[in-house]
Design an enzyme around this catalytic site. Sequence first.
Site, PDB file in Angstrom:
ATOM      1  N   HIS A 137       0.853  -1.187   0.000  1.00  3.63           N
ATOM      2  CA  HIS A 137       0.000   0.000   0.000  1.00  3.63           C
ATOM      3  C   HIS A 137       0.888   1.236   0.000  1.00  3.63           C
ATOM      4  O   HIS A 137       1.951   1.244   0.590  1.00  3.63           O
ATOM      5  CB  HIS A 137      -0.894  -0.009   1.247  1.00  3.63           C
ATOM      6  CG  HIS A 137      -2.096   0.875   1.113  1.00  3.63           C
ATOM      7  ND1 HIS A 137      -3.274   0.444   0.529  1.00  3.63           N
ATOM      8  CD2 HIS A 137      -2.306   2.158   1.469  1.00  3.63           C
ATOM      9  CE1 HIS A 137      -4.158   1.430   0.543  1.00  3.63           C
ATOM     10  NE2 HIS A 137      -3.587   2.483   1.110  1.00  3.63           N
ATOM     11  N   ASP A 162     -13.874   3.448   7.851  1.00  2.15           N
ATOM     12  CA  ASP A 162     -12.848   4.106   7.030  1.00  2.15           C
ATOM     13  C   ASP A 162     -13.468   4.660   5.749  1.00  2.15           C
ATOM     14  O   ASP A 162     -13.063   5.722   5.275  1.00  2.15           O
ATOM     15  CB  ASP A 162     -11.708   3.154   6.687  1.00  2.15           C
ATOM     16  CG  ASP A 162     -10.700   3.822   5.761  1.00  2.15           C
ATOM     17  OD1 ASP A 162     -10.107   4.833   6.184  1.00  2.15           O
ATOM     18  OD2 ASP A 162     -10.548   3.386   4.611  1.00  2.15           O
ATOM     19  N   ARG A 210     -12.473  13.085   4.738  1.00  3.07           N
ATOM     20  CA  ARG A 210     -11.124  13.689   4.796  1.00  3.07           C
ATOM     21  C   ARG A 210     -10.709  14.229   3.441  1.00  3.07           C
ATOM     22  O   ARG A 210     -10.078  15.285   3.347  1.00  3.07           O
ATOM     23  CB  ARG A 210     -10.105  12.639   5.268  1.00  3.07           C
ATOM     24  CG  ARG A 210     -10.223  12.309   6.742  1.00  3.07           C
ATOM     25  CD  ARG A 210      -9.426  11.058   7.090  1.00  3.07           C
ATOM     26  NE  ARG A 210      -8.025  11.193   6.763  1.00  3.07           N
ATOM     27  CZ  ARG A 210      -7.268  10.208   6.255  1.00  3.07           C
ATOM     28  NH1 ARG A 210      -7.781   9.022   6.018  1.00  3.07           N
ATOM     29  NH2 ARG A 210      -6.013  10.426   6.000  1.00  3.07           N
ATOM     30  N   SER A 232      -6.420   4.506   8.830  1.00  3.42           N
ATOM     31  CA  SER A 232      -7.139   4.286   7.574  1.00  3.42           C
ATOM     32  C   SER A 232      -6.523   3.113   6.812  1.00  3.42           C
ATOM     33  O   SER A 232      -7.224   2.183   6.391  1.00  3.42           O
ATOM     34  CB  SER A 232      -7.074   5.567   6.732  1.00  3.42           C
ATOM     35  OG  SER A 232      -7.444   5.315   5.399  1.00  3.42           O
ATOM     36  N   LYS A 237      -7.946  -1.334   6.900  1.00  4.02           N
ATOM     37  CA  LYS A 237      -8.276  -2.132   5.705  1.00  4.02           C
ATOM     38  C   LYS A 237      -7.354  -3.344   5.601  1.00  4.02           C
ATOM     39  O   LYS A 237      -7.770  -4.450   5.284  1.00  4.02           O
ATOM     40  CB  LYS A 237      -8.120  -1.279   4.436  1.00  4.02           C
ATOM     41  CG  LYS A 237      -9.201  -0.210   4.315  1.00  4.02           C
ATOM     42  CD  LYS A 237      -9.000   0.666   3.098  1.00  4.02           C
ATOM     43  CE  LYS A 237      -7.840   1.604   3.204  1.00  4.02           C
ATOM     44  NZ  LYS A 237      -8.089   3.000   2.991  1.00  4.02           N
TER      45      LYS A 237
HETATM   46  N1  URA Z   1      -4.290   5.716   1.787  1.00  2.00           N
HETATM   47  C1  URA Z   1      -5.302   5.320   2.613  1.00  2.00           C
HETATM   48  O1  URA Z   1      -5.885   4.241   2.450  1.00  2.00           O
HETATM   49  N2  URA Z   1      -5.639   6.143   3.604  1.00  2.00           N
HETATM   50  C2  URA Z   1      -5.049   7.324   3.824  1.00  2.00           C
HETATM   51  O2  URA Z   1      -5.411   7.986   4.752  1.00  2.00           O
HETATM   52  C3  URA Z   1      -3.996   7.731   2.971  1.00  2.00           C
HETATM   53  C4  URA Z   1      -3.627   6.901   1.939  1.00  2.00           C
END
Ligand code: URA
Length: 434
Positions: free
Chosen positions: A85, A164, A171, A186, A190
């Site tokens: 990620h 989220d 956000r 966040s 996930k």
């Molecule tokens: N990627 C995400 O999933 N969440 C964030 O807050 C920033 C980048």
Amino acid sequence: MRPGDVIQTKRDGGELSRAQIDAFVRAAARTEGSGWEPYHLTALLMAIYLNGMTAAETAYLTQAMADSGTRLDLSDISGPKVDKHSTGGVGDKTSLILGPLAAACGVLVPMMSGRGLGHSGGTLDKLEAIPGFNVNLSERQLRDALAKVGLGMMGQTKDVAPADKTLYALRDVTATVESIPLITASILSKKLSEGIGGLVMDVKTGRGAFMKTRARSRELAESIVRVGTANGLRTTAMITAMDAPLGRYVGNALEVIESIETLKGNGPPDLTELSVKLAARMVELAGIADAEAKVRAALTSGAGLDVFRKCIEQQGGDPKVIDEYSRLGVPTPSMVPVKAPRDGYVTDIDAEKVGVAVRDVGGGRSRAEDKIDHSVGIVIRAKPGEQVRAGDNVLEVWFRDDTKFAAAWPTIGAAVTFGDAPPSPEPLILEEIT
Ligand code: URA
């Protein structure tokens, strides 16, 4: 518990209790009947943005957000499951490249990605530039994709970390993205729900990143590695430069094209190298030996490209895009270049300005309900350090809507800097935190 009291605690710099965090997260997952309105949620997000959270608050927020939905249990599917990620960048299409490469090396990649956030692009928006590509996989469809392709690329199901989903969208449009605890919670809420055993984080640093300085990026990387590891996820992080856009194409369909070109072995060196290194870390976390050599072999043999083709097919997309880029709706009807004003070198291209400009010509969202135009974007003909002659195209802005283009043009014009000598080259991978 009154939402105003929770907001006040954080507004005044206090530490939220577990009960307060639970109330916030429950309300984000399901506002109806909670006594919280979206304005309460955004006020608390802003208070967290301004006053931060302790390590204990961040860890608890992450768990509460993960527990706001169901966690996938993929333990019956044998094989190592690893994901990657990114904290968000401009031109960062590495997921589309390294997912197939890692899968070609024997890693199972259940990749749960996000949409564009602020000025940064999102993997789901890019994938949706491929006609028919379905990012809304059910758990059963993800299992099928892993069994048949080794890779499933999807958004959060409605059951995964629903808190989220709400907070991410709020956000995105309320200037509360760049917060270490909010980003940590966040991302990891996930990832903890995905059923993976390992996670490679690409923490971007610089102008085009949410964390602008090395120190803040390191803090974020450490926060993610700490909370991930404490929750049983083998987590490693690379801090990588995001002052200038990655690769040469920015915009959803354009980034799909550049990803395919990279998987064909024709990618720009910065994008290829970062994708290979990140994929190699995934393969290592999966416990497979000679990781980097295997990833490079998957690139040169075309095995990675083959996985991407199968992935597109498996998820309902048109696999012919691999060979016919016009199927992606490009080029757009209009293009205006930014030209070099004189002979010399491109010394700088401001990633954030490029990201904002692509968003504003229609490639991203300014309001949560905005529809994306996948085909618009910016092509970088000369990267920082490259020599140009007066009149050469440095950037090309591809667009459809003249009004949007006019609004974005001042930002685009200010994105490039020229000089008489090339800037000293900076490394792309700056640090690793394990
Ligand atoms: N990627 C995400 O999933 N969440 C964030 O807050 C920033 C980048």
